[in-house]
Write a protein that holds these residues in place. Structure first.
Motif, short mmCIF file in Angstrom:
data_model
loop_
_atom_site.label_atom_id
_atom_site.label_comp_id
_atom_site.label_asym_id
_atom_site.label_seq_id
_atom_site.Cartn_x
_atom_site.Cartn_y
_atom_site.Cartn_z
N THR A 18 0.85 -1.19 0.00
CA THR A 18 0.00 0.00 0.00
C THR A 18 0.89 1.25 0.00
O THR A 18 2.11 1.16 0.25
CB THR A 18 -0.90 0.04 1.24
OG1 THR A 18 -0.06 0.16 2.41
CG2 THR A 18 -1.77 -1.21 1.34
N THR A 20 0.91 3.58 2.17
CA THR A 20 1.42 3.75 3.54
C THR A 20 2.62 2.85 3.78
O THR A 20 3.62 3.28 4.38
CB THR A 20 0.31 3.44 4.56
OG1 THR A 20 -0.82 4.26 4.29
CG2 THR A 20 0.79 3.67 5.98
N ASP A 21 2.54 1.60 3.31
CA ASP A 21 3.67 0.68 3.45
C ASP A 21 4.91 1.21 2.73
O ASP A 21 6.03 1.15 3.25
CB ASP A 21 3.32 -0.71 2.89
CG ASP A 21 2.28 -1.43 3.71
OD1 ASP A 21 2.11 -1.09 4.90
OD2 ASP A 21 1.62 -2.34 3.15
#
Length: 69
Positions: A18, A20-21
């Motif tokens: 993602t 965010t990752d």
């Protein structure tokens, strides 16, 4: 049994990170201060942002990199 074909198996789809990752990974890489930290950061950013395959990255040479763009 030699003439009977086995059923085709489903191919697993890749699992993507993602946003965010990726942000967490880039933050961690930028905070690393080892002798290979700049190389590692550049490699992961190329993989994440260019769509390049791992095998393409491994075989990449300096002549193939366009630093002006």
């Amino acid at each position: 049994m030699a003439s009977i074909e086995s059923p085709k198996t489903d191919k697993k789809l890749p699992v993507y990170m993602t946003l965010t990752d990726l942000q967490q990974l880039f933050q961690m890489l930028s905070e690393e201060h080892s002798s290979l930290s700049l190389r590692n950061e550049a490699m992961f950013k190329l993989l994440a942002t260019s769509g390049m395959r791992r095998s393409e990255l491994v075989t990449l040479t300096w002549e193939q990199v366009d630093f002006s763009s």
